[in-house]
Scaffold this motif. Sequence first.
Motif, short mmCIF file in Angstrom:
data_model
loop_
_atom_site.label_atom_id
_atom_site.label_comp_id
_atom_site.label_asym_id
_atom_site.label_seq_id
_atom_site.Cartn_x
_atom_site.Cartn_y
_atom_site.Cartn_z
N SER A 154 0.86 -1.18 0.00
CA SER A 154 0.00 0.00 0.00
C SER A 154 0.89 1.23 0.00
CB SER A 154 -0.92 0.00 1.22
OG SER A 154 -0.16 0.04 2.40
N GLY A 155 0.31 2.36 -0.30
CA GLY A 155 1.07 3.59 -0.30
C GLY A 155 2.10 3.63 -1.41
N LEU A 156 3.33 3.96 -1.04
CA LEU A 156 4.41 4.11 -2.01
C LEU A 156 4.71 2.81 -2.74
CD1 LEU A 156 6.59 5.84 -3.31
CD2 LEU A 156 8.10 5.22 -1.41
N MET A 157 4.70 1.69 -2.04
CA MET A 157 4.99 0.41 -2.69
C MET A 157 3.94 0.08 -3.75
SD MET A 157 7.87 -0.63 -1.80
CE MET A 157 7.80 -2.23 -2.54
N ALA A 158 2.68 0.33 -3.44
CA ALA A 158 1.61 0.09 -4.42
C ALA A 158 1.78 1.01 -5.63
CB ALA A 158 0.24 0.28 -3.79
N TRP A 159 2.13 2.24 -5.37
CA TRP A 159 2.34 3.21 -6.45
C TRP A 159 3.49 2.76 -7.35
CZ3 TRP A 159 6.15 6.54 -8.15
CH2 TRP A 159 5.74 7.56 -9.03
N LEU A 160 4.60 2.33 -6.74
CA LEU A 160 5.75 1.87 -7.51
C LEU A 160 5.42 0.60 -8.30
CD1 LEU A 160 8.66 2.47 -4.97
CD2 LEU A 160 8.25 3.69 -7.12
N LEU A 161 4.70 -0.32 -7.67
CA LEU A 161 4.31 -1.55 -8.35
C LEU A 161 3.41 -1.24 -9.54
CD1 LEU A 161 4.30 -4.67 -8.37
CD2 LEU A 161 2.27 -4.56 -6.93
N GLN A 162 2.48 -0.33 -9.36
CA GLN A 162 1.57 0.05 -10.44
C GLN A 162 2.35 0.66 -11.61
OE1 GLN A 162 -1.51 -0.80 -10.17
NE2 GLN A 162 -2.64 0.35 -11.68
N ARG A 163 3.33 1.51 -11.31
CA ARG A 163 4.10 2.16 -12.38
C ARG A 163 5.04 1.18 -13.06
NH1 ARG A 163 0.48 4.52 -10.06
NH2 ARG A 163 0.08 6.69 -10.43
N ALA A 164 5.69 0.31 -12.30
CA ALA A 164 6.60 -0.66 -12.88
C ALA A 164 5.86 -1.64 -13.79
CB ALA A 164 7.35 -1.42 -11.79
N VAL B 238 -14.64 -5.88 1.32
CA VAL B 238 -13.90 -7.13 1.51
C VAL B 238 -14.45 -8.22 0.58
CG1 VAL B 238 -13.42 -8.98 3.16
CG2 VAL B 238 -13.20 -6.60 3.87
N GLY B 239 -15.76 -8.28 0.44
CA GLY B 239 -16.36 -9.26 -0.46
C GLY B 239 -15.94 -9.05 -1.90
N LEU B 240 -15.94 -7.81 -2.33
CA LEU B 240 -15.52 -7.51 -3.71
C LEU B 240 -14.04 -7.80 -3.91
CD1 LEU B 240 -17.53 -4.25 -4.41
CD2 LEU B 240 -17.84 -6.48 -5.51
N MET B 241 -13.22 -7.50 -2.89
CA MET B 241 -11.79 -7.81 -3.00
C MET B 241 -11.57 -9.32 -3.11
SD MET B 241 -9.80 -5.25 -0.45
CE MET B 241 -9.45 -3.58 -0.87
N LEU B 242 -12.32 -10.09 -2.33
CA LEU B 242 -12.23 -11.55 -2.42
C LEU B 242 -12.66 -12.04 -3.80
CD1 LEU B 242 -13.55 -12.68 1.07
CD2 LEU B 242 -11.27 -13.08 0.13
N LEU B 243 -13.76 -11.49 -4.30
CA LEU B 243 -14.24 -11.88 -5.63
C LEU B 243 -13.20 -11.56 -6.69
CD1 LEU B 243 -16.53 -12.85 -7.52
CD2 LEU B 243 -17.29 -10.46 -7.60
N PHE B 244 -12.68 -10.33 -6.66
CA PHE B 244 -11.66 -9.94 -7.63
C PHE B 244 -10.42 -10.83 -7.49
CE2 PHE B 244 -12.99 -5.23 -8.35
CZ PHE B 244 -14.18 -5.66 -8.88
N GLY B 245 -10.01 -11.10 -6.27
CA GLY B 245 -8.84 -11.94 -6.05
C GLY B 245 -9.01 -13.33 -6.63
N PHE B 246 -10.18 -13.94 -6.42
CA PHE B 246 -10.44 -15.26 -6.98
C PHE B 246 -10.49 -15.22 -8.50
CE2 PHE B 246 -12.37 -16.37 -2.73
CZ PHE B 246 -11.34 -17.23 -2.37
N ALA C 142 -1.02 -8.38 -11.28
CA ALA C 142 -0.61 -7.48 -10.19
C ALA C 142 -1.08 -6.06 -10.47
CB ALA C 142 0.91 -7.51 -10.02
N HIS C 143 -0.96 -5.63 -11.71
CA HIS C 143 -1.41 -4.29 -12.10
C HIS C 143 -2.92 -4.15 -11.88
CE1 HIS C 143 -0.93 -0.53 -14.36
NE2 HIS C 143 -2.11 -0.80 -14.91
N ALA C 144 -3.66 -5.16 -12.30
CA ALA C 144 -5.12 -5.13 -12.12
C ALA C 144 -5.50 -5.18 -10.65
CB ALA C 144 -5.75 -6.30 -12.87
N TRP C 145 -4.78 -5.98 -9.86
CA TRP C 145 -5.10 -6.08 -8.43
C TRP C 145 -4.89 -4.74 -7.73
CZ3 TRP C 145 -7.79 -8.28 -4.90
CH2 TRP C 145 -7.50 -8.03 -3.57
N VAL C 146 -3.75 -4.12 -7.95
CA VAL C 146 -3.48 -2.84 -7.28
C VAL C 146 -4.49 -1.79 -7.71
CG1 VAL C 146 -1.80 -0.96 -7.02
CG2 VAL C 146 -1.03 -3.33 -6.91
N GLY C 147 -4.78 -1.74 -9.00
CA GLY C 147 -5.75 -0.76 -9.48
C GLY C 147 -7.14 -0.98 -8.93
N SER C 148 -7.61 -2.23 -8.98
CA SER C 148 -8.97 -2.50 -8.47
C SER C 148 -9.04 -2.33 -6.97
CB SER C 148 -9.43 -3.89 -8.89
OG SER C 148 -8.60 -4.88 -8.34
N ARG C 149 -7.98 -2.72 -6.26
CA ARG C 149 -7.96 -2.55 -4.81
C ARG C 149 -8.02 -1.06 -4.44
NH1 ARG C 149 -2.76 -2.63 -1.51
NH2 ARG C 149 -2.82 -0.75 -2.72
#
Length: 114
Positions: A6-16, A86-94, A65-72
């Motif tokens: 989350s935060g900076l790490m999520a931002w860096l992951l999204q950009r990378a 939480v339910g939507l995050m679980l659905l997206f994760g599955f 990973a890009h989709a997960w960070v963006g949707s989260r």
Amino acid sequence: MSRQASGLMAWLLQRATAVYLAFFSTYLVLYWIFNPPASHADLVTWVTHPAVAMGLILFVPVVLAHAWVGSRDVLVDYVHVLGLRVGLMLLFGFVFLASGLWALKAIITAGIGG
């Protein structure tokens, strides 16, 4: 993903991941414009080339990973009911997990000719 993503790490992951997706997608589009496969056999031959296969195998977790960070991030910002979020995050994760496994199976199956 954990709280560390989350935060900076999520931002860096999204950009990378966006950089990889941009370059690999550009390669795919240009390759298919200038050298489209004429048959399924040609496509399988192209996919089984080691560089292309590695690029595709790397593409799958990168796009997920890009989709997960963006949707989260969208869910955290716009869904304020905790249970629904939480339910939507679980659905997206599955869905992302199942999509990733399916895509890797397709790439591996093409690689072994099965």
